[in-house]
Design an enzyme around this catalytic site. Structure first.
Site, PDB file in Angstrom:
ATOM      1  N   ASP A  50      45.019  30.597  36.959  1.00  0.00           N
ATOM      2  CA  ASP A  50      44.997  29.407  38.094  1.00  0.00           C
ATOM      3  C   ASP A  50      45.020  28.258  37.831  1.00  0.00           C
ATOM      4  O   ASP A  50      43.752  27.538  37.772  1.00  0.00           O
ATOM      5  CB  ASP A  50      43.856  30.152  38.901  1.00  0.00           C
TER       6      ASP A  50
ATOM      7  N   ASP B  35      41.839  22.455  38.134  1.00  0.00           N
ATOM      8  CA  ASP B  35      42.704  23.648  37.573  1.00  0.00           C
ATOM      9  C   ASP B  35      43.635  23.253  36.736  1.00  0.00           C
ATOM     10  O   ASP B  35      44.892  23.195  36.327  1.00  0.00           O
ATOM     11  CB  ASP B  35      43.591  23.953  38.912  1.00  0.00           C
TER      12      ASP B  35
ATOM     13  N   GLU C   9      36.011  36.161  44.448  1.00  0.00           N
ATOM     14  CA  GLU C   9      36.067  35.037  43.708  1.00  0.00           C
ATOM     15  C   GLU C   9      34.797  33.781  44.030  1.00  0.00           C
ATOM     16  O   GLU C   9      35.130  33.047  45.005  1.00  0.00           O
ATOM     17  CB  GLU C   9      37.299  34.463  43.605  1.00  0.00           C
TER      18      GLU C   9
ATOM     19  N   HIS D 103      35.386  26.941  38.455  1.00  0.00           N
ATOM     20  CA  HIS D 103      34.557  27.254  39.588  1.00  0.00           C
ATOM     21  C   HIS D 103      33.103  27.305  38.926  1.00  0.00           C
ATOM     22  O   HIS D 103      32.009  26.908  39.367  1.00  0.00           O
ATOM     23  CB  HIS D 103      34.708  28.309  40.179  1.00  0.00           C
TER      24      HIS D 103
ATOM     25  N   ASP E 149      37.905  20.732  41.531  1.00  0.00           N
ATOM     26  CA  ASP E 149      38.510  21.983  40.816  1.00  0.00           C
ATOM     27  C   ASP E 149      39.747  21.364  40.267  1.00  0.00           C
ATOM     28  O   ASP E 149      40.999  21.716  41.082  1.00  0.00           O
ATOM     29  CB  ASP E 149      38.770  22.903  41.954  1.00  0.00           C
TER      30      ASP E 149
ATOM     31  N   HIS F 285      49.385  34.559  47.144  1.00  0.00           N
ATOM     32  CA  HIS F 285      48.793  34.609  48.472  1.00  0.00           C
ATOM     33  C   HIS F 285      49.789  34.815  49.656  1.00  0.00           C
ATOM     34  O   HIS F 285      51.170  34.473  49.282  1.00  0.00           O
ATOM     35  CB  HIS F 285      48.089  33.086  48.959  1.00  0.00           C
TER      36      HIS F 285
ATOM     37  N   GLU G 277      36.175  32.312  37.896  1.00  0.00           N
ATOM     38  CA  GLU G 277      37.065  31.177  37.642  1.00  0.00           C
ATOM     39  C   GLU G 277      36.210  30.166  36.947  1.00  0.00           C
ATOM     40  O   GLU G 277      35.345  29.767  37.271  1.00  0.00           O
ATOM     41  CB  GLU G 277      37.744  30.663  38.810  1.00  0.00           C
TER      42      GLU G 277
HETATM   43  C1  XLS Z   1      40.661  28.098  44.799  1.00  0.00           C
HETATM   44  C2  XLS Z   1      40.902  29.332  44.480  1.00  0.00           C
HETATM   45  C3  XLS Z   1      42.160  30.113  44.873  1.00  0.00           C
HETATM   46  C4  XLS Z   1      41.861  31.422  44.611  1.00  0.00           C
HETATM   47  C5  XLS Z   1      42.882  32.239  45.229  1.00  0.00           C
HETATM   48  O1  XLS Z   1      39.998  27.159  44.235  1.00  0.00           O
HETATM   49  O2  XLS Z   1      40.692  29.264  42.909  1.00  0.00           O
HETATM   50  O3  XLS Z   1      43.152  29.559  44.074  1.00  0.00           O
HETATM   51  O4  XLS Z   1      42.088  31.918  43.237  1.00  0.00           O
HETATM   52  O5  XLS Z   1      42.756  32.140  46.685  1.00  0.00           O
HETATM   53 NI    NI Z   2      40.989  30.981  41.505  1.00  0.00          NI
HETATM   54 NI    NI Z   3      39.998  27.405  42.211  1.00  0.00          NI
END
Ligand code: XLS
Ligand code: NI
Ligand code: NI
Length: 477
Positions: free
Chosen positions: A380, A350, A273, A312, A348, A142, A309
């Site tokens: 991610d 991650d 996304e 997600h 999330d 970012h 993702e």
């Molecule tokens: C957040 C998103 C973010 C995007 C990029 O949940 O996954 O990380 O991939 O802005």
């Molecule tokens: Ni992401």
């Molecule tokens: Ni995410």
């Protein structure tokens, strides 16, 4: 030392990774006390960590690949080309371990606790050393992770330019490029109502200016894609929200981005996304099907693909495999944010993906898609708050890459063997008949079908063979 006065506690746990340090640690001795005004730390950031090599499945070395063998060919393509693995700058280099209940836990030796330009540059050098040692050729960022924000847009852009110059220089000596860039349109308080869907027209304009710049720098660095994750594009309550107007605004924003991309000759793919919730109660790009419908409604379907993702996907009540297939069948599968959630946790998280069965299903879709290029697999994913050693950053990525590599090997084996494919084709074999052909070609109307139904009478319906399919699948793992 300049103290960072910004203490931001966000609701979403994953969003906590985007925070700048809340509490600044003191300047580490090995930086010679020159923390905030110089970019003179030319030493090794990951001292003692060698270039990660492939050692094969019998290796017990945590700093080696057991399954990912970059140059090995699977189904006619090198493993590295199937994956195009990427490191997410925000998690790996800006993740602090902070969460809504606790302070940062990660104090990497190169960090000085400031959000200065010098710190941003040092971090960028660390990024490139990390990528090289890991053997990964792509990175994602970012705008605001890689360079400090400014008091004005001009100042923020100037900061960004300085760091991008360094990144460009560091890229030159390697094949490393951004897999994608994006704009951070969710951390700053101005974006509390969203960016392109904000109730404030001035915020929309500011967001546009930020995205314009982020596309420019992604293009400048040779990025292959540009991502739009919804950030705060969504709502907390429909009672105070004009959803129709907000969605129209989002479409106008994307149209303007497409026009600008063409104007500057950026040939990278635009990716949306999808994510269903977090940080807002309802995010507009809920899932792949919702996003596809949005793109179609506004005539943008040919201009975008999707970045799926896995975490997600699970938040939206789907499997990652389902989301990938939905994207693929709509011609929209562009990139994967490779991570995974927690079966008991509703946000999330991650995490790095370590489930081989899941990885195998993901790779089914990727193989059917003929790969992802110009997209790839972006990790991610972040370390748990309690993982605080520098080597954990490597171990996490190695494990994620090995898991995906096992998925690729398994999926390829299943496809080459063909037994699973046979179960599916056998299941649909009645459609290979004359009648099936007529229906599939749109040549069978209801009267004709009624005639056939009467002719054939009650038929024997075959077993779905799900357990057999599961048995074949499991045996390949
Ligand atoms: C957040 C998103 C973010 C995007 C990029 O949940 O996954 O990380 O991939 O802005
Ligand atoms: Ni992401
Ligand atoms: Ni995410």
């Amino acid at each position: 030392m300049k103290k960072v006065g910004l203490l931001l506690i966000l609701l979403g746990l994953s969003a906590a990774s985007f925070l700048v340090f809340a509490e600044a640690p003191t300047c580490p001795a090995d930086l010679g006390g020159k923390c905030d005004d110089s970019d003179d730390w030319k030493g090794e950031f990951f001292a003692g960590i060698p270039k990660i090599k492939y050692e094969g499945p019998s290796s017990k070395n945590p700093l080696a690949f057991k399954w990912y063998n970059a140059e090995e060919e699977i189904l006619g393509k090198k493993m590295k080309d199937w994956f195009r693995f990427s490191v997410a700058f925000w998690h790996t280099f800006r993740g602090t371990g902070g969460d809504p209940f606790g302070a940062p836990t990660k104090f990497w030796p190169w960090e000085d606790g400031t959000n200065s330009l010098a710190m941003a540059k040092r971090r960028m050098r660390a990024n490139f050393e990390f990528l090289k040692k890991l053997g990964v050729e792509w990175w994602c960022f970012h705008d605001r992770d890689i360079a400090p924000d400014g008091q004005t847009l001009e100042e923020a852009n100037k900061n960004l330019d300085e760091v991008v110059e360094l990144a460009e220089e560091l890229q030159k000596e390697s094949k490393i490029r951004p897999l994608w860039g994006t704009a951070q349109l969710f951390l700053h308080p101005r974006y509390m109502h969203g960016a392109a869907t904000s109730s404030e027209v001035g915020v929309y304009a500011y967001a546009a200016a930020q995205v314009k710049k982020a596309i420019e720098v992604t293009h400048y660095l040779g990025g292959e894609n540009y991502v739009f994750w919804g950030g705060r594009e969504g709502y907390q309550s429909l009672l105070n929200t004009d959803m129709g107007r907000e969605l129209d605004h989002l479409a106008r924003f994307f149209e303007a981005a497409v026009a600008y991309k063409k104007k500057i000759g950026f040939n990278g793919t635009f990716l949306i996304e999808p994510k269903p919730q977090e940080p807002t109660k309802h995010q507009y790009d809920w899932d792949a099907a919702t996003s596809a419908n949005f793109l179609r409604k506004y005539g943008l379907i040919g201009e975008f693909k999707l970045n799926i993702e896995c975490n997600h996907a699970t938040l939206s009540g789907h499997t990652c495999h389902h989301e990938l297939e939905t994207a693929r069948l709509n011609g929209l599968l562009g990139n994967i944010d490779a991570n995974s959630g927690d079966a008991q946790t509703g946000w999330d998280t991650d995490q790095f993906l370590t489930d081989v069965a899941e990885a195998t299903m993901i790779m089914f879709s990727v193989i059917k898609n003929g790969g992802l290029a110009p997209g790839g697999f972006n990790f991610d994913a972040k370390l748990r708050r309690e993982s605080t050693d520098v080597e954990d950053l490597f171990i996490a990525h190695i494990s994620g890459m090995d898991t995906m590599a096992r998925g690729l090997r398994n999926a390829a084996k299943l496809i080459e063997e063909g037994t699973l494919g046979e179960v599916v084709s056998k299941r649909y074999s009645s459609w290979d008949s004359e009648l099936g052909k007529q229906i599939e070609e749109g040549k069978a109307d209801f009267e004709y079908l009624e005639k056939k139904a009467k002719e054939w009478g009650e038929m024997k319906v075959a077993s779905a063979k799900q357990e057999l399919a599961e048995m074949i699948f499991q045996s390949a793992l």
